[in-house]
Design a protein around this motif. Structure first.
Motif, PDB file in Angstrom:
ATOM      1  N   GLN A  83      35.945  44.929  49.569  1.00 32.72           N
ATOM      2  CA  GLN A  83      37.404  44.915  49.496  1.00 32.72           C
ATOM      3  C   GLN A  83      37.857  44.058  48.327  1.00 32.72           C
ATOM      4  O   GLN A  83      37.105  43.232  47.810  1.00 32.72           O
ATOM      5  CB  GLN A  83      38.017  44.399  50.800  1.00 32.72           C
ATOM      6  CG  GLN A  83      37.751  42.937  51.093  1.00 32.72           C
ATOM      7  CD  GLN A  83      38.369  42.466  52.403  1.00 32.72           C
ATOM      8  OE1 GLN A  83      38.506  43.220  53.362  1.00 32.72           O
ATOM      9  NE2 GLN A  83      38.752  41.182  52.457  1.00 32.72           N
ATOM     10  N   ASP A  84      39.128  44.278  47.919  1.00 37.00           N
ATOM     11  CA  ASP A  84      39.715  43.421  46.882  1.00 37.00           C
ATOM     12  C   ASP A  84      41.228  43.397  47.020  1.00 37.00           C
ATOM     13  O   ASP A  84      41.806  44.146  47.804  1.00 37.00           O
ATOM     14  CB  ASP A  84      39.302  43.872  45.472  1.00 37.00           C
ATOM     15  CG  ASP A  84      40.020  45.139  44.979  1.00 37.00           C
ATOM     16  OD1 ASP A  84      41.021  45.557  45.582  1.00 37.00           O
ATOM     17  OD2 ASP A  84      39.572  45.729  43.981  1.00 37.00           O
ATOM     18  N   ARG A  85      41.854  42.481  46.236  1.00 37.33           N
ATOM     19  CA  ARG A  85      43.312  42.362  46.172  1.00 37.33           C
ATOM     20  C   ARG A  85      43.774  42.418  44.715  1.00 37.33           C
ATOM     21  O   ARG A  85      44.739  41.747  44.337  1.00 37.33           O
ATOM     22  CB  ARG A  85      43.783  41.040  46.789  1.00 37.33           C
ATOM     23  CG  ARG A  85      43.618  40.910  48.285  1.00 37.33           C
ATOM     24  CD  ARG A  85      44.144  39.574  48.757  1.00 37.33           C
ATOM     25  NE  ARG A  85      44.007  39.376  50.189  1.00 37.33           N
ATOM     26  CZ  ARG A  85      44.938  39.704  51.082  1.00 37.33           C
ATOM     27  NH1 ARG A  85      46.081  40.233  50.675  1.00 37.33           N
ATOM     28  NH2 ARG A  85      44.740  39.494  52.367  1.00 37.33           N
ATOM     29  N   ARG A  86      43.119  43.187  43.897  1.00 28.51           N
ATOM     30  CA  ARG A  86      43.382  43.141  42.463  1.00 28.51           C
ATOM     31  C   ARG A  86      44.747  43.702  42.087  1.00 28.51           C
ATOM     32  O   ARG A  86      45.277  43.376  41.030  1.00 28.51           O
ATOM     33  CB  ARG A  86      42.296  43.918  41.700  1.00 28.51           C
ATOM     34  CG  ARG A  86      40.920  43.292  41.767  1.00 28.51           C
ATOM     35  CD  ARG A  86      39.925  44.065  40.913  1.00 28.51           C
ATOM     36  NE  ARG A  86      40.289  44.054  39.510  1.00 28.51           N
ATOM     37  CZ  ARG A  86      39.983  43.077  38.656  1.00 28.51           C
ATOM     38  NH1 ARG A  86      39.311  42.013  39.085  1.00 28.51           N
ATOM     39  NH2 ARG A  86      40.336  43.153  37.399  1.00 28.51           N
ATOM     40  N   ARG A  87      45.321  44.531  42.909  1.00 28.85           N
ATOM     41  CA  ARG A  87      46.574  45.195  42.556  1.00 28.85           C
ATOM     42  C   ARG A  87      47.694  44.767  43.493  1.00 28.85           C
ATOM     43  O   ARG A  87      47.633  44.988  44.706  1.00 28.85           O
ATOM     44  CB  ARG A  87      46.378  46.710  42.631  1.00 28.85           C
ATOM     45  CG  ARG A  87      47.603  47.527  42.312  1.00 28.85           C
ATOM     46  CD  ARG A  87      47.937  47.469  40.845  1.00 28.85           C
ATOM     47  NE  ARG A  87      48.716  48.653  40.475  1.00 28.85           N
ATOM     48  CZ  ARG A  87      49.509  48.721  39.434  1.00 28.85           C
ATOM     49  NH1 ARG A  87      49.612  47.674  38.624  1.00 28.85           N
ATOM     50  NH2 ARG A  87      50.167  49.810  39.170  1.00 28.85           N
ATOM     51  N   LEU A  88      48.718  44.100  42.933  1.00 23.93           N
ATOM     52  CA  LEU A  88      49.908  43.715  43.690  1.00 23.93           C
ATOM     53  C   LEU A  88      49.584  42.869  44.923  1.00 23.93           C
ATOM     54  O   LEU A  88      50.361  42.812  45.863  1.00 23.93           O
ATOM     55  CB  LEU A  88      50.684  44.973  44.129  1.00 23.93           C
ATOM     56  CG  LEU A  88      51.092  45.945  43.032  1.00 23.93           C
ATOM     57  CD1 LEU A  88      51.711  47.199  43.632  1.00 23.93           C
ATOM     58  CD2 LEU A  88      52.068  45.278  42.068  1.00 23.93           C
ATOM     59  N   ASN A  89      48.407  42.228  44.900  1.00 21.30           N
ATOM     60  CA  ASN A  89      47.929  41.429  46.026  1.00 21.30           C
ATOM     61  C   ASN A  89      47.811  42.269  47.299  1.00 21.30           C
ATOM     62  O   ASN A  89      47.854  41.745  48.418  1.00 21.30           O
ATOM     63  CB  ASN A  89      48.848  40.234  46.294  1.00 21.30           C
ATOM     64  CG  ASN A  89      48.136  39.138  47.082  1.00 21.30           C
ATOM     65  OD1 ASN A  89      46.941  38.911  46.920  1.00 21.30           O
ATOM     66  ND2 ASN A  89      48.864  38.462  47.947  1.00 21.30           N
ATOM     67  N   GLU A  90      47.651  43.576  47.129  1.00 26.67           N
ATOM     68  CA  GLU A  90      47.487  44.492  48.256  1.00 26.67           C
ATOM     69  C   GLU A  90      46.011  44.597  48.597  1.00 26.67           C
ATOM     70  O   GLU A  90      45.198  45.017  47.772  1.00 26.67           O
ATOM     71  CB  GLU A  90      48.040  45.886  47.907  1.00 26.67           C
ATOM     72  CG  GLU A  90      49.544  45.960  47.877  1.00 26.67           C
ATOM     73  CD  GLU A  90      50.128  46.125  49.283  1.00 26.67           C
ATOM     74  OE1 GLU A  90      49.351  46.314  50.233  1.00 26.67           O
ATOM     75  OE2 GLU A  90      51.358  46.072  49.409  1.00 26.67           O
ATOM     76  N   LEU A  91      45.655  44.205  49.804  1.00 26.95           N
ATOM     77  CA  LEU A  91      44.263  44.267  50.225  1.00 26.95           C
ATOM     78  C   LEU A  91      43.879  45.708  50.546  1.00 26.95           C
ATOM     79  O   LEU A  91      44.551  46.382  51.321  1.00 26.95           O
ATOM     80  CB  LEU A  91      44.040  43.396  51.460  1.00 26.95           C
ATOM     81  CG  LEU A  91      42.607  43.348  51.994  1.00 26.95           C
ATOM     82  CD1 LEU A  91      41.697  42.636  51.002  1.00 26.95           C
ATOM     83  CD2 LEU A  91      42.557  42.663  53.348  1.00 26.95           C
ATOM     84  N   ARG A  92      42.785  46.154  49.943  1.00 27.69           N
ATOM     85  CA  ARG A  92      42.243  47.475  50.236  1.00 27.69           C
ATOM     86  C   ARG A  92      40.726  47.384  50.253  1.00 27.69           C
ATOM     87  O   ARG A  92      40.122  46.554  49.553  1.00 27.69           O
ATOM     88  CB  ARG A  92      42.679  48.516  49.208  1.00 27.69           C
ATOM     89  CG  ARG A  92      44.148  48.856  49.204  1.00 27.69           C
ATOM     90  CD  ARG A  92      44.593  49.533  50.500  1.00 27.69           C
ATOM     91  NE  ARG A  92      45.972  49.984  50.429  1.00 27.69           N
ATOM     92  CZ  ARG A  92      47.034  49.226  50.677  1.00 27.69           C
ATOM     93  NH1 ARG A  92      46.857  47.944  51.008  1.00 27.69           N
ATOM     94  NH2 ARG A  92      48.256  49.719  50.607  1.00 27.69           N
TER      95      ARG A  92
END
Length: 522
Positions: A83-92
């Motif tokens: 998982q990561d939060r690289r975009r808009l701090n959105e966890l996916r």
């Protein structure tokens, strides 16, 4: 001179001609080699996608943290979860089929070249397939993963958002309640006060035969399953036995809960405010007494400053009613408040025929033990006001309520000290005496995670007659809220009837087919 002008025009035009040759969503600057999982997942539109620098906006890889741990044998074999939060701090998160998946553990930071891999949905889960072990580079270990508490209702409403992410189901109990000898193996309905989600434990998991706690936190990964109707059903899967944190092995059931109130009736407030409660068991108050305390933190309320004596502060900050006579039956509503017993102040419908356990003119009479006579039990100023119920009639700075609610957050309510002072809370649908994630002590309102409150009615004009209906579902069997209370504010009239505050009202509509029910027991 003409040639110089012509060359200048051509040079100026080159960037525009070049940018017009190729479509791109990239805003400019240096392209990162890593695409965020939020963007990567959005590339999938229902059919397989072969990943390339073109459709990944110039990127070739993902940089993520591993959340899987196959040592517990409860995750799908051969699947790496990252998982990561690289975009808009959105966890996916996402799944990667890999024979060497068990070589990686939670907290491993990895760079994965996904150029040429295929994005596809398998068994309801989005996966990056055709990734070789040589495409994965481990760059760090023991990366801290920020705790992510998500209510089960949010997961069920949007399984695509939460699939393949690590999250906590907090204050989970089983619905129906498990027998003392039941173990984790199989599918269990786990309820966190918002909804039921399936906790799946493989029969071969190392902890399959573990007897779970009455109440606990369950850290795990959301893995989707396609149901018989073709719909995606999210499952919560623990990784190891340590993913369970025991919160309680004892069921605590309050004798009654706060289910509604009117703080600003249409007309004079004095002697006309009241609070509604719902009994969770048969109560004889002469045998088992209780008390109810209100707090008004309007700017003019004294004593000023943070309440060093908590709910027992007295004067016109807090006011107490002792409940020492009368009886109520399980599932029955009862009332505490002014002696007028009117639904919406002077000239309105009498509700004296309902069950009143304690009522007197609080505008001319001091409270039971503390509290100076007042025209307002509950604030109308925008500052916070609250209601708390206590077992027994002795209330001091250290007494913990069996139920408590607050409206708003303004005013002097809490000081971290030392020593810490404020209004104590209990373990309810809204508050936790112990932070369920960090396990830190937080016994007061506005301390730690205890910041939830109901909002004032939407109309700032006074004397409108808004009733606060706290619809929720309390399970006596489970000893918890299986649907947390939410406040619906609606206007009472002078001719409103008792069924409006005790039944389904406002009535069902096309937009809201359930209407607005009162608090109920299950």
């Amino acid at each position: 001179m003409k040639k110089i002008i012509l060359y200048s025009i051509l040079l100026f035009s080159v960037p525009f001609i070049w940018s017009g040759c190729k479509k791109s969503n990239y805003p400019g600057g240096t392209i990162s080699p890593n695409i965020g999982l939020f963007d990567l997942r959005n590339l999938y539109k229902g059919s397989d996608v072969t990943l390339s620098t073109d459709n990944m906006f110039g990127s070739t890889s993902i940089s993520a943290v591993v959340i899987s741990d196959h040592s517990g044998k409860n995750l799908p074999a051969g699947i790496l979860f990252v998982q990561d939060r690289r975009r808009l701090n959105e966890l996916r998160g996402i799944q990667i089929p890999l024979a060497e998946a068990s070589n990686y553990v939670t907290g491993d930071s990895v760079m994965i070249n996904v150029e040429g891999a295929v994005l596809k949905r398998v068994n309801g889960n989005l996966q990056i397939t055709n990734v070789s072990a040589s495409a994965i580079k481990k760059v760090a270990s023991n990366v801290k993963i920020i705790p992510n508490r998500v209510p089960s209702s949010a997961i069920l409403a949007n399984p695509d958002k939460y699939e393949s992410t690590l999250l906590s189901i907090v204050k989970g109990t089983y619905n129906p309640q498990l027998a003392p000898t039941d173990v984790l193996s199989g599918d269990k309905a786990l309820n966190d006060g918002f909804d039921d989600i399936t906790l799946h434990t493989e029969a071969t998991a190392t902890f399959a035969n573990t007897i779970p706690p009455i109440s606990g936190n369950y850290l795990g990964i959301i893995v989707n399953k396609v149901g018989t109707d073709g719909k995606v059903v999210p499952q919560h899967r623990l990784r190891t036995a340590s993913d369970i944190v025991t919160l309680s092995s004892v069921v605590e059931i309050p004798a009654f809960v706060i289910s509604g109130f009117i703080a600003d009736p249409m007309g004079t407030d004095a002697n006309n405010e009241y609070i509604q409660f719902l009994a969770t068991k048969d109560i004889n108050f002469a045998v088992t007494p209780f008390s109810v305390v209100t707090t008004n933190n309007a700017g003019a309320s004294t004593p000023v400053g943070n309440p060093t004596n908590g709910w027992a502060t007295g004067d016109i900050r807090t006011y107490k009613f002792n409940l020492t006579t009368g009886t109520v039956a399980k599932g029955q509503f009862f009332y505490v408040g002014g002696a007028n017993k009117l639904i919406n102040s002077t000239g309105s419908t009498s509700i004296a025929s309902s069950k009143w356990i304690r009522s007197f003119n609080y505008s001319t009479t001091n409270g039971d033990g503390f509290g100076t006579k007042t025209t307002n039990l509950l604030a109308n100023s925008g500052n916070a006001y609250g209601i708390a119920a206590f077992a027994g009639t002795t209330v001091d700075a250290s007494t913990r309520p069996i139920d408590v609610v607050f409206v708003s957050s303004g005013g002097s309510l809490f000081s971290a000290g030392p020593p810490a002072v404020g209004y104590r809370i209990g373990n309810t649908d809204l508050y936790d005496v112990i932070d369920p994630i960090t396990l830190a002590s937080q016994p007061f309102y506005r301390q730690g995670t205890n910041t939830l409150f109901f909002a004032y009615h939407p109309n700032a004009v006074a004397d409108q007659g808004y009733y606060y209906k706290l619809g929720g579902i309390y399970s006596v069997t489970l000893g918890k809220w299986v649907k947390a209370r939410t406040s619906t504010n609606f206007l009472l009239t002078k001719t409103s009837q008792l069924n409006e505050i005790e039944g389904v009202f406002p009535a069902p509509t096309a937009d809201n087919p359930d209407g607005v029910p009162s608090t109920t027991l299950k």
